[in-house]
Design a protein around this motif. Structure first.
Motif, mmCIF file in Angstrom:
data_model
loop_
_atom_site.group_PDB
_atom_site.id
_atom_site.type_symbol
_atom_site.label_atom_id
_atom_site.label_comp_id
_atom_site.label_asym_id
_atom_site.label_seq_id
_atom_site.Cartn_x
_atom_site.Cartn_y
_atom_site.Cartn_z
ATOM 1 N N TYR A 60 2.137 1.923 -3.340
ATOM 2 C CA TYR A 60 1.094 2.111 -4.347
ATOM 3 C C TYR A 60 0.577 3.538 -4.399
ATOM 4 N N ILE A 89 -5.605 -4.616 -0.064
ATOM 5 C CA ILE A 89 -4.169 -4.543 -0.322
ATOM 6 C C ILE A 89 -3.331 -4.932 0.883
ATOM 7 N N THR A 90 -3.685 -4.407 2.066
ATOM 8 C CA THR A 90 -2.761 -4.568 3.187
ATOM 9 C C THR A 90 -3.279 -5.385 4.361
ATOM 10 N N ILE A 119 -7.939 -0.414 0.853
ATOM 11 C CA ILE A 119 -7.045 -0.594 1.986
ATOM 12 C C ILE A 119 -7.106 -2.020 2.520
ATOM 13 N N LEU A 131 0.821 -1.205 0.000
ATOM 14 C CA LEU A 131 0.000 0.000 0.000
ATOM 15 C C LEU A 131 0.859 1.259 0.000
#
Length: 409
Positions: A302, A389-390, A386, A299
């Protein structure tokens, strides 16, 4: 033919009580177009004929008329006894002295909303009104959460007209002031919607300068560094459960490949079938590839710096009979997520005509267009950037491989 003797008059203006110099005092020659003002030391220079009259005026002081008797003058001004009463906009949109209003109000000037500009003007009320909490939405075009003394406010009144709005369709450059009603008076006027209070927005009207009209252009650029904080997640273990994982179809056809658990095998370079592992064309079985944390800090790598640019052009004029104002605004917001942006174009016409001292007709037209090719979902849910991705996504995949992926919608 006799000509009046012209002098280059210099002088200094002070406060009669404190003897301190007064800055910004207006000095003009009576029956002439010559004028000037004092500097920080209270000094001024003006061309005037001997025995002509100088008109001296300043806010908070009594106006004074001085005869030019020489080329050097020392002038003192008496403080004005008349006090300037603070004026607020009532629930009915009527200007009234604040001391005469029986309910609690608080006003924010429109100029304060554009000092640290926000795409949504309501977000600019943060820290400016006692008891008012504003939570900006993380979503593009998301409506901010506005709480007054712990209760949600959903009543907005623009120039006396209650509206249903997420407040994205109001340009900060068109706002003269915002008044927050804190008492139950809004409920008496607008029904149950105003039971917790109301936000009264007054837009700018026509004005003029010495040319008879006014043209204003405002431009601002802001850079957004992104989230204040990012959630801390581990990157020692990949997806899976109880140390076991093997990808087949991502729908549960493999070993723990259909859930969001990130407690699979430890990243040690061992061979494990993954989403991008090669598939044997004969057997259809995925061949194991090295199990490494190639997506560490996905993240953080990115997101990018966001950009907000706003331009506003307005033309206005007014006379004793009418006032009119045209305004065109455009805001461009480049998101912190690649390939995301938001454009807002706003056109506003505000005009009024005074028939007499007791009757005036006001009309307003506002056109707002919001357009964006793509914007992310950051709220809780399966589409959240969010979370995917993480938090729900491990470090077994690299965000760089997905950076320019575009899904038509």
């Amino acid at each position: 033919m006799l000509h009046a003797q012209s002098l280059q008059v210099k002088g200094r203006i002070t406060d009669a009580l404190s003897k301190k110099p007064i800055e910004g005092v207006s000095i003009s020659v009576k029956n002439a177009k010559t004028n000037t003002s004092t500097d920080a030391d209270g000094q001024f220079t003006i061309g005037a004929a001997r025995n002509s009259q100088l008109l001296i005026s300043s806010v908070g002081f009594q106006t004074k008329q001085v005869t030019v008797s020489g080329d050097n003058l020392t002038i003192s001004l008496e403080a004005s006894v008349k006090q300037l009463d603070e004026v607020v906009i009532t629930a009915l949109g009527i200007k009234k002295e604040k001391k005469l209003v029986s309910y609690a109000t608080q006003e924010v000037k429109g100029a304060d909303l554009i000092k640290a500009r926000e795409p949504n003007p309501i977000n600019s009320l943060v820290g400016k009104v006692a008891g008012l909490s504003v939570g900006a939405s993380a979503e593009m075009l998301g409506r901010p959460q506005v709480l007054l003394r712990g209760s949600n406010i959903d009543l907005y009144v623009i120039d006396g007209i209650p509206i249903n709005s997420d407040t994205w369709n109001v340009s900060p450059d068109d706002i003269e002031n915002i008044t927050v009603l804190k008492g139950p008076v809004a409920s008496a006027l607008y029904g149950y919607r105003g039971q917790r209070g109301a936000i009264i927005i007054t837009t700018k009207k026509g004005s003029k300068d010495k040319r008879g009209y006014a043209i204003e252009f405002n431009s601002s650029t802001m850079i957004d560094k992104g989230f204040i904080a990012l959630p801390k997640t581990q990157d020692l273990y990949g997806p899976g459960d109880h140390g076991k994982y093997a990808f087949v179809d991502g729908k549960g056809g493999g070993l723990n490949d259909g859930d969001y658990d990130i407690w699979g095998p430890k990243f040690e370079g061992q061979l494990i079938p993954q989403y991008d592992s090669p598939v044997d064309p004969v057997t259809g079985v995925r061949t194991g590839t090295p199990w490494t944390a190639r997506g560490k800090d996905n993240l953080k790598r990115y997101i990018q710096a966001g950009l907000l640019t706003t331009n506003n052009l307005s033309v206005s004029s007014s006379t004793d009979k009418y006032d009119i104002r045209f305004s065109l605004s455009h805001s461009y917001q480049k998101g912190i997520v690649p390939n995301t942006q938001l454009n807002i174009t706003n056109f506003n016409i505000n005009t009024g005509y005074r028939f007499n001292d007791k009757l005036k007709l006001d009309a307003q037209l506002n056109y707002n267009r919001q357009y964006t090719p793509n914007f992310p979902d950051v709220n809780y849910g399966p589409n959240s950037m969010i979370y995917n991705i993480t938090i729900w996504g491990g470090a077994d995949w690299n965000i760089d491989d997905m950076r320019n992926y575009w899904q038509p919608g």
